[in-house]
Write a protein that holds these residues in place. Structure first.
Motif, PDB file in Angstrom:
ATOM      1  N   TYR A   1       3.278   1.860   2.454  1.00 32.81           N
ATOM      2  CA  TYR A   1       4.635   2.044   2.305  1.00 32.81           C
ATOM      3  C   TYR A   1       4.401   3.798   1.766  1.00 32.81           C
ATOM      4  O   TYR A   1       3.652   4.139   1.860  1.00 32.81           O
ATOM      5  CB  TYR A   1       5.367   2.279   0.702  1.00 32.81           C
ATOM      6  N   TYR A   2       4.921   4.487   3.257  1.00 34.85           N
ATOM      7  CA  TYR A   2       3.788   5.525   3.672  1.00 34.85           C
ATOM      8  C   TYR A   2       4.852   7.036   3.614  1.00 34.85           C
ATOM      9  O   TYR A   2       6.350   6.825   4.036  1.00 34.85           O
ATOM     10  CB  TYR A   2       3.819   5.178   5.261  1.00 34.85           C
ATOM     11  N   GLU A   3       4.464   7.852   3.093  1.00 27.91           N
ATOM     12  CA  GLU A   3       5.164   9.295   2.580  1.00 27.91           C
ATOM     13  C   GLU A   3       4.703  10.332   3.638  1.00 27.91           C
ATOM     14  O   GLU A   3       3.257  10.990   2.906  1.00 27.91           O
ATOM     15  CB  GLU A   3       5.331   9.534   1.340  1.00 27.91           C
TER      16      GLU A   3
ATOM     17  N   ILE B   1       0.932  -0.682  -0.036  1.00 26.12           N
ATOM     18  CA  ILE B   1       0.060  -0.342   0.236  1.00 26.12           C
ATOM     19  C   ILE B   1       0.916   0.961   0.124  1.00 26.12           C
ATOM     20  O   ILE B   1       1.392   1.726   0.847  1.00 26.12           O
ATOM     21  CB  ILE B   1      -0.614   0.038   0.739  1.00 26.12           C
ATOM     22  N   ASN B   2       1.192   2.189  -1.009  1.00 25.84           N
ATOM     23  CA  ASN B   2       1.771   3.103  -1.079  1.00 25.84           C
ATOM     24  C   ASN B   2       0.511   4.449  -1.122  1.00 25.84           C
ATOM     25  O   ASN B   2       0.250   4.486  -1.541  1.00 25.84           O
ATOM     26  CB  ASN B   2       2.618   3.865  -2.264  1.00 25.84           C
ATOM     27  N   VAL B   3       1.063   5.084   0.461  1.00 22.98           N
ATOM     28  CA  VAL B   3       0.262   6.126   0.835  1.00 22.98           C
ATOM     29  C   VAL B   3       1.337   7.681   1.255  1.00 22.98           C
ATOM     30  O   VAL B   3       2.229   7.714   1.462  1.00 22.98           O
ATOM     31  CB  VAL B   3       0.039   5.593   2.404  1.00 22.98           C
TER      32      VAL B   3
ATOM     33  N   GLY C   1       8.017  10.133  -5.505  1.00 27.71           N
ATOM     34  CA  GLY C   1       7.136   8.891  -6.000  1.00 27.71           C
ATOM     35  C   GLY C   1       7.381   7.833  -5.580  1.00 27.71           C
ATOM     36  O   GLY C   1       8.452   7.616  -5.264  1.00 27.71           O
ATOM     37  N   PHE C   2       6.663   6.705  -6.240  1.00 21.01           N
ATOM     38  CA  PHE C   2       7.023   5.382  -5.694  1.00 21.01           C
ATOM     39  C   PHE C   2       7.464   4.981  -7.190  1.00 21.01           C
ATOM     40  O   PHE C   2       7.460   5.147  -8.031  1.00 21.01           O
ATOM     41  CB  PHE C   2       5.744   4.617  -5.024  1.00 21.01           C
ATOM     42  N   ASP C   3       8.133   3.736  -6.453  1.00 24.90           N
ATOM     43  CA  ASP C   3       9.018   2.771  -7.934  1.00 24.90           C
ATOM     44  C   ASP C   3       8.041   2.604  -8.889  1.00 24.90           C
ATOM     45  O   ASP C   3       8.741   2.120  -9.695  1.00 24.90           O
ATOM     46  CB  ASP C   3      10.041   1.518  -7.134  1.00 24.90           C
TER      47      ASP C   3
END
Length: 233
Positions: free
Chosen positions: A57-59, A27-29, A98-100
């Motif tokens: 995966y939290y930003e 979960i990209n958050v 961004g995420f990969d």
């Protein structure tokens, strides 16, 4: 402000227990105006309730560095887990890396838009919402979770977080973005519009205060309005 940490985390947990985790391996958050990062704990607790084992995966982005000591506690407490937690004091709209896999599964607006409704001019409110909409479209955001104070407000003056979120949804339509939306609130909610708000069955805190912590006195139940938007394209 930390006296509301357990409430905010509990409210996020309620929402994320309804999240569709089908065919998801992570979960990209992204959290805009993340403050101390209470939503991290709400998401983790929801995953445990649902018995779903996937990494977060939290930003978190917040321009105020006053939260850094609490953010460090949060990050350090989760170093032994599978979750990757990062905080930034940078402008999300200008500096998001961004995420990969180029997907943002969830953008969280946790007690953010009510602040904009209170302190921004009407032009500033529209500009801020435009920036969020552009970010969503440009960064392949799949879902947006709004969790904020229960005040419904007025659509002419845009004097509540709810009204700014409704403005955002209208801008999706004007840009041809297809979506579904769910409106939720808690049993104590005093007023709702005609959007078809659904009540949670309970409003009890899912994170209880520690014995002797008097800072949380009178913060005894969940009390937010929530709007969950799923982007279809």
């Amino acid at each position: 402000m930390l006296r509301f940490f357990n409430r905010f985390a509990s409210e996020i947990c309620y929402a994320m227990c309804l999240y569709n985790y089908k065919n998801i391996s992570r979960i990209n958050v992204v959290s805009l105006g993340c403050g101390p990062g209470s939503e991290v704990y709400g998401i983790i607790k929801a995953l445990r309730f649902r018995k779903i084992v996937v990494p977060i995966y939290y930003e978190g982005h917040d321009l105020l560095d006053v939260w850094e000591p609490v953010q460090n506690l949060c990050r350090n407490s989760l170093t032994s887990t599978q979750h990757i937690i990062n905080f930034h004091t940078t402008n999300l709209f200008a500096d998001f890396a961004g995420f990969d896999n180029n997907v943002v599964n969830l953008l969280i607006l946790n007690y953010l838009l009510s602040h904009a409704a209170k302190f921004y001019t009407k032009q500033g409110k529209n500009q801020f919402v435009d920036e969020i909409v552009d970010f969503i479209i440009q960064n392949n955001v799949k879902n947006v979770l709004f969790n904020d104070i229960s005040y419904y407000g007025n659509n002419i003056s845009l004097n509540s977080g709810v009204q700014l979120m409704k403005l955002m949804i209208s801008k999706f339509s004007s840009k041809g973005v297809k979506y579904t939306v769910r409106y939720a609130c808690f049993p104590s909610d005093p007023y709702r519009g005609n959007e078809g708000w659904q009540f949670y069955k309970k409003n009890n805190l899912l994170f209880q205060k520690l014995n002797g912590n008097n800072f949380m006195n009178n913060v005894d139940y969940c009390n937010s309005k929530q709007i969950f938007v799923h982007i279809l394209q």
